[in-house]
Design a protein around this motif. Structure first.
Motif, PDB file in Angstrom:
ATOM      1  N   HIS A 167       2.239  66.531  51.379  1.00  0.00           N
ATOM      2  CA  HIS A 167       3.105  65.465  51.882  1.00  0.00           C
ATOM      3  C   HIS A 167       3.915  65.813  53.124  1.00  0.00           C
ATOM      4  O   HIS A 167       4.350  64.915  53.843  1.00  0.00           O
ATOM      5  CB  HIS A 167       4.027  64.984  50.759  1.00  0.00           C
ATOM      6  N   LYS A 168       4.111  67.082  53.401  1.00  0.00           N
ATOM      7  CA  LYS A 168       4.889  67.493  54.578  1.00  0.00           C
ATOM      8  C   LYS A 168       4.339  66.921  55.885  1.00  0.00           C
ATOM      9  O   LYS A 168       5.129  66.476  56.730  1.00  0.00           O
ATOM     10  CB  LYS A 168       4.962  69.017  54.639  1.00  0.00           C
ATOM     11  N   PRO A 169       3.017  66.892  56.076  1.00  0.00           N
ATOM     12  CA  PRO A 169       2.494  66.345  57.346  1.00  0.00           C
ATOM     13  C   PRO A 169       2.861  64.874  57.585  1.00  0.00           C
ATOM     14  O   PRO A 169       2.794  64.402  58.717  1.00  0.00           O
ATOM     15  CB  PRO A 169       0.972  66.485  57.203  1.00  0.00           C
ATOM     16  N   HIS A 170       3.250  64.156  56.543  1.00  0.00           N
ATOM     17  CA  HIS A 170       3.551  62.728  56.671  1.00  0.00           C
ATOM     18  C   HIS A 170       5.037  62.458  56.861  1.00  0.00           C
ATOM     19  O   HIS A 170       5.459  61.302  56.876  1.00  0.00           O
ATOM     20  CB  HIS A 170       3.029  61.974  55.443  1.00  0.00           C
ATOM     21  N   GLY A 171       5.833  63.513  56.970  1.00  0.00           N
ATOM     22  CA  GLY A 171       7.262  63.342  57.210  1.00  0.00           C
ATOM     23  C   GLY A 171       8.058  63.155  55.938  1.00  0.00           C
ATOM     24  O   GLY A 171       7.564  63.337  54.828  1.00  0.00           O
ATOM     25  N   PHE A 172       9.291  62.798  56.102  1.00  0.00           N
ATOM     26  CA  PHE A 172      10.244  62.710  54.997  1.00  0.00           C
ATOM     27  C   PHE A 172      10.053  61.467  54.129  1.00  0.00           C
ATOM     28  O   PHE A 172      10.081  61.539  52.912  1.00  0.00           O
ATOM     29  CB  PHE A 172      11.668  62.737  55.558  1.00  0.00           C
ATOM     30  N   PHE A 173       9.871  60.309  54.742  1.00  0.00           N
ATOM     31  CA  PHE A 173       9.976  59.041  54.036  1.00  0.00           C
ATOM     32  C   PHE A 173       8.732  58.652  53.249  1.00  0.00           C
ATOM     33  O   PHE A 173       7.613  58.904  53.671  1.00  0.00           O
ATOM     34  CB  PHE A 173      10.324  57.913  55.009  1.00  0.00           C
TER      35      PHE A 173
END
Length: 148
Positions: free
Chosen positions: A99-105
């Motif tokens: 999930h990190k590659p997709h940012g925080f939200f």
């Protein structure tokens, strides 16, 4: 060591924490283990984790079992600290690897290719709190601990 693992108070706050984390994680585990809620079941999930995601077989197995049985254990308040730490580690791994590659939200608007990691931070926070407090009121830990 067993006494430490089961130690908890009769406090209501850990009950709320473990029911929240357990009930939120359960559908994810049931997808992975049983194929419920649109999931792929054990075979499909294991295959994805090992072949596509490149995880070692033992890690894939532990993630599937940790989410499914660990969430049930949390709801019951059984080996709460172990279950919470296990789920916390799984959530940390998912946040960093997937999930990190997709940012925080979280992808509320469908504007990105995947989901961010904000959900995982909340789950990790609940897991840490449970690792500190234990299962609390109405937990099997409290019941079993009274016999030690």
């Amino acid at each position: 060591m067993l006494e430490t693992l089961l130690a908890t108070s009769n406090d209501i706050v850990p009950l709320v924490l473990r029911l929240t984390l357990g009930l939120v994680i359960f559908p994810h585990g049931a997808q992975k283990l049983l194929g419920w809620f649109g999931g792929y079941g054990f075979k499909g999930t294991y295959g994805y984790f090992t072949q596509t995601a490149g995880l070692p077989g033992i890690i894939a197995f532990l993630v599937i079992i940790g989410e499914s049985l660990g969430s049930v254990a949390l709801v019951l308040g059984f080996i709460t600290r172990f279950s919470a730490v296990s789920i916390g580690i799984i959530m940390l791994g998912a946040a960093l690897i997937a999930h990190k590659p997709h940012g925080f939200f979280i992808n509320w608007q469908g504007a990105q290719k995947g989901e961010g990691f904000e959900f995982h931070i909340l789950a990790i926070g609940l897991a840490i709190a449970l690792a500190i407090t234990g299962g609390g009121a109405y937990s099997l830990d409290l019941l079993l601990g009274s016999y030690l």
